[in-house]
Design a protein around this motif. Structure first.
Motif, PDB file in Angstrom:
ATOM      1  N   VAL A 154      43.215  40.836  31.187  1.00  0.00           N
ATOM      2  CA  VAL A 154      43.139  42.012  32.217  1.00  0.00           C
ATOM      3  C   VAL A 154      42.361  41.585  33.315  1.00  0.00           C
ATOM      4  CG1 VAL A 154      42.500  44.321  32.942  1.00  0.00           C
ATOM      5  CG2 VAL A 154      43.267  43.916  30.516  1.00  0.00           C
ATOM      6  N   SER A 155      43.185  41.654  34.585  1.00  0.00           N
ATOM      7  CA  SER A 155      42.580  41.236  35.997  1.00  0.00           C
ATOM      8  C   SER A 155      42.392  42.373  36.943  1.00  0.00           C
ATOM      9  CB  SER A 155      43.539  40.014  36.418  1.00  0.00           C
ATOM     10  OG  SER A 155      42.863  39.613  37.737  1.00  0.00           O
ATOM     11  N   ILE A 156      41.391  42.475  37.571  1.00  0.00           N
ATOM     12  CA  ILE A 156      40.996  43.661  38.550  1.00  0.00           C
ATOM     13  C   ILE A 156      40.579  43.142  39.930  1.00  0.00           C
ATOM     14  CG2 ILE A 156      39.624  45.577  38.773  1.00  0.00           C
ATOM     15  CD1 ILE A 156      39.219  45.746  35.701  1.00  0.00           C
ATOM     16  N   SER A 157      41.194  43.644  40.897  1.00  0.00           N
ATOM     17  CA  SER A 157      40.733  43.225  42.283  1.00  0.00           C
ATOM     18  C   SER A 157      41.140  44.269  43.181  1.00  0.00           C
ATOM     19  CB  SER A 157      41.644  41.706  42.587  1.00  0.00           C
ATOM     20  OG  SER A 157      41.124  41.451  43.709  1.00  0.00           O
ATOM     21  N   ALA A 174      47.559  43.624  35.505  1.00  0.00           N
ATOM     22  CA  ALA A 174      46.707  43.055  36.937  1.00  0.00           C
ATOM     23  C   ALA A 174      46.741  44.534  37.613  1.00  0.00           C
ATOM     24  CB  ALA A 174      47.761  42.131  37.694  1.00  0.00           C
ATOM     25  N   TYR A 175      45.685  44.672  38.211  1.00  0.00           N
ATOM     26  CA  TYR A 175      45.337  46.016  38.721  1.00  0.00           C
ATOM     27  C   TYR A 175      44.762  45.963  40.031  1.00  0.00           C
ATOM     28  CZ  TYR A 175      46.499  47.839  33.918  1.00  0.00           C
ATOM     29  OH  TYR A 175      47.027  48.377  32.735  1.00  0.00           O
ATOM     30  N   MET A 293      38.925  39.735  34.065  1.00  0.00           N
ATOM     31  CA  MET A 293      38.631  39.004  35.196  1.00  0.00           C
ATOM     32  C   MET A 293      38.354  39.889  36.504  1.00  0.00           C
ATOM     33  SD  MET A 293      41.519  36.446  34.307  1.00  0.00           S
ATOM     34  CE  MET A 293      42.522  37.590  33.601  1.00  0.00           C
ATOM     35  N   ILE A 294      37.267  39.872  37.116  1.00  0.00           N
ATOM     36  CA  ILE A 294      36.894  40.829  38.106  1.00  0.00           C
ATOM     37  C   ILE A 294      36.578  39.974  39.313  1.00  0.00           C
ATOM     38  CG2 ILE A 294      35.150  42.526  38.770  1.00  0.00           C
ATOM     39  CD1 ILE A 294      34.315  42.739  35.696  1.00  0.00           C
ATOM     40  N   ASN A 295      37.335  40.513  40.334  1.00  0.00           N
ATOM     41  CA  ASN A 295      37.251  39.799  41.756  1.00  0.00           C
ATOM     42  C   ASN A 295      36.566  40.693  42.682  1.00  0.00           C
ATOM     43  OD1 ASN A 295      37.605  37.774  43.679  1.00  0.00           O
ATOM     44  ND2 ASN A 295      39.560  38.932  44.343  1.00  0.00           N
TER      45      ASN A 295
END
Length: 544
Positions: A154-157, A174-175, A293-295
């Motif tokens: 899971v990816s967040i940005s 992807a959010y 993954m956190i951006n």
């Protein structure tokens, strides 16, 4: 004889599938944290005003790489995220910048733009995107392939680029934030509808609450000694305002959601969503390693609007430190202290504004490269004939008109060399590197090697420009202006923090030079899975 027997027994056990022969305790979850435009010296400068449970916990209780660099030019968010999660450079993964000129369509191409898909969760166009332009696999792709898609990725940005490139092709989700509706959304490439936990999160309408808050310094203003005065003249600010406090609702004039990205509440939202994702996706609950993954994009927006010496940026880091601490404490509670793996880095560094440098007695100037292209066009016409010789200038890259070169029966490398030599006569241009040299063995050291790592034969221009230190490109588009983005090959842009913390990681300071492309091979080695297709980095063995 005993050693030989032990070795033979180990090999036999491995061949027979003995579970203890090559056993390693599972890492339940990997969390990658990327902070936009966090220079290497950011935590050092702000160290006296941040706590011990966020950044410092990772740096001091993990493997801290003090000399981590991006090894390419045109330092922007999209190529950085692709580099982090593929373990390769733009020459291979193909994301050479946030957007580039596509010769076939004769249009601008963005890193994730894809009209085949739609936004899931709102009517905006941000979901018209996919990872199709990313060449090769990502770390998350390889993790999912290794166990027939049992791992959750899971990816967040704040934006779609920061969510999609890390998620890769096989990510579960992807959010990103929709600044039209104030909701966290995704794209139809990844899903047909938002999961229930995302819908529940959006129902809280947190951005509405944030937009009614007033941003003031979290500490007494006298403690911000690492920054210039709050009323510094080097700032552009939010809607023209450059001093605390910031009343977003009053400044926004109906566009509150668009301005939240400049405030610490943007990081609060991403943090709360990350915590919700761990619970909602039940991450780390089974025998398969999951990946989150956190951006954090907000420091980049603040750097662009206020510069890297601003009180606003320092306060953003003070508050972001609390966000990092929240993520770590959540992981502690769910998996046990340090019983997980975290890495933290930045998508690039940041430069001082030219006006600040000039006032400090350093070189600091601005250059309009679009105007420079007019001069170059006139020169090439004088040399070769009345023709349009420059097809496009885009983001430090010059695309020559290859059809015209063929019509005049010229050699492409000759025109590239002449154009490069002309550009080197322009004040502010330190390097103008033709692709014919960058694709040869001559470009194997220093800045030339960085340019070669940027050069992708299908997407890059004929010439890549690197400005002199302290020089910054300006354009006619106000929205593109940044106080802190030089996009250069210099250390202020390429040297960033990098640290690993948690399960199996040593407490160690690693002073040798490492590449950001080494992150994914390091994690892949720890997980004992294959590296992505184009990975060129090396595992940082001292870290684990």
């Amino acid at each position: 004889m005993r050693k030989i027997f032990s070795y033979l027994w180990l090999m036999l056990a491995m061949c027979l599938g003995c579970p203890d022969a090559y056993a390693q305790e599972q890492v339940p979850i990997i969390v990658g944290i990327v902070v936009q435009q966090m220079r290497y010296d950011a935590i050092t400068r702000y160290g006296s005003t941040i706590g011990d449970n966020g950044f410092k916990r990772i740096l001091n209780q993990g493997a801290n790489c003090t000399n981590a660099y991006y090894e390419y030019m045109i330092t922007e968010s999209a190529p950085a995220l692709a580099t982090i999660y593929t373990g390769s450079n733009p020459c291979n993964h193909g994301i050479i910048s946030n957007q580039w000129y596509d010769r076939l369509s004769r249009k601008s191409a963005t890193a994730v733009g894809d009209p085949k898909y739609q936004t899931v969760g709102s009517g905006s166009i941000s979901g018209m995107a996919s990872p199709k332009r990313l060449q090769g696999t990502t770390l998350g792709d390889e993790l999912r392939l290794s166990n027939f898609k049992q791992s959750k990725v899971v990816s967040i940005s704040w934006d779609n680029v920061g969510a999609i490139l890390p998620a890769g092709r096989l990510g579960n989700g992807a959010y990103w934030f929709c600044d039209k509706t104030g909701a966290m959304v995704s794209g139809s490439y990844y899903m047909d509808h938002l999961p229930e936990w995302v819908q529940s999160f959006n129902a809280k309408q947190l951005p509405k609450r944030y937009s009614s808050r007033i941003w003031n310094t979290s500490k007494d203003i006298s403690e911000y000694r690492a920054s210039l005065p709050d009323n510094s003249s080097y700032e552009n600010g939010i809607e023209g305002r450059i001093t605390f406090p910031y009343d977003i609702r009053k400044l926004a004039s109906g566009k509150e959601f668009q301005l939240i990205k400049y405030t610490p509440w943007a990081n609060d939202l991403i943090t709360e969503f990350a915590v919700a994702a761990i619970e909602g996706e039940q991450m780390g609950k089974d025998e398969f390693t999951d990946m989150l993954m956190i951006n954090f994009a907000q420091p980049g927006y603040v750097s662009d609007a206020f510069g890297i010496r601003s009180v606003e940026l320092q306060d953003s880091y003070i508050r972001l430190d609390h966000n990092i601490a929240t993520i770590l404490s959540t992981l502690d509670m769910k998996f046990g202290r340090g019983n997980y793996l975290v890495f933290i880095t930045a998508d690039r560094g940041a430069s001082d504004s030219p006006s600040f440098l000039a006032d400090m007695g350093m070189p600091g100037m601005q250059i309009n490269l679009q105007s420079t292209m007019i001069l170059l066009e006139a020169y090439l016409r004088a040399m070769y004939g009345d023709e349009k010789w420059i097809e496009k200038y885009n983001n430090h890259q010059v695309y020559l008109n290859h059809l015209a070169i063929e019509r005049y029966k010229l050699r492409t490398d000759e025109v590239q060399d002449r154009a490069s030599q002309f550009l080197l006569e322009i004040d502010g241009i330190d390097h103008a590197m033709p692709s014919n040299v960058l694709t040869s063995s001559k470009a194997n050291t220093g800045i030339w090697r960085q340019a070669a790592n940027t050069m992708n034969r299908d997407r890059s221009g004929d010439i890549i420009i690197n400005l002199a230190p302290g020089w910054q490109e300006i354009t006619g588009n106000v929205d593109d202006f940044s106080l802190s983005a030089q996009k250069s090959a210099y250390s202020h842009d390429t040297h960033v923090p990098l640290a690993f913390y948690g399960k199996g990681i040593r407490i160690k300071t690693i002073n040798r030079k490492v590449s950001i492309a080494d992150i994914t091979p390091t994690i892949a080695t720890i997980l004992r899975i294959l590296c992505p297709d184009y990975a060129s980095g090396e595992p940082i063995h001292e870290a684990f």
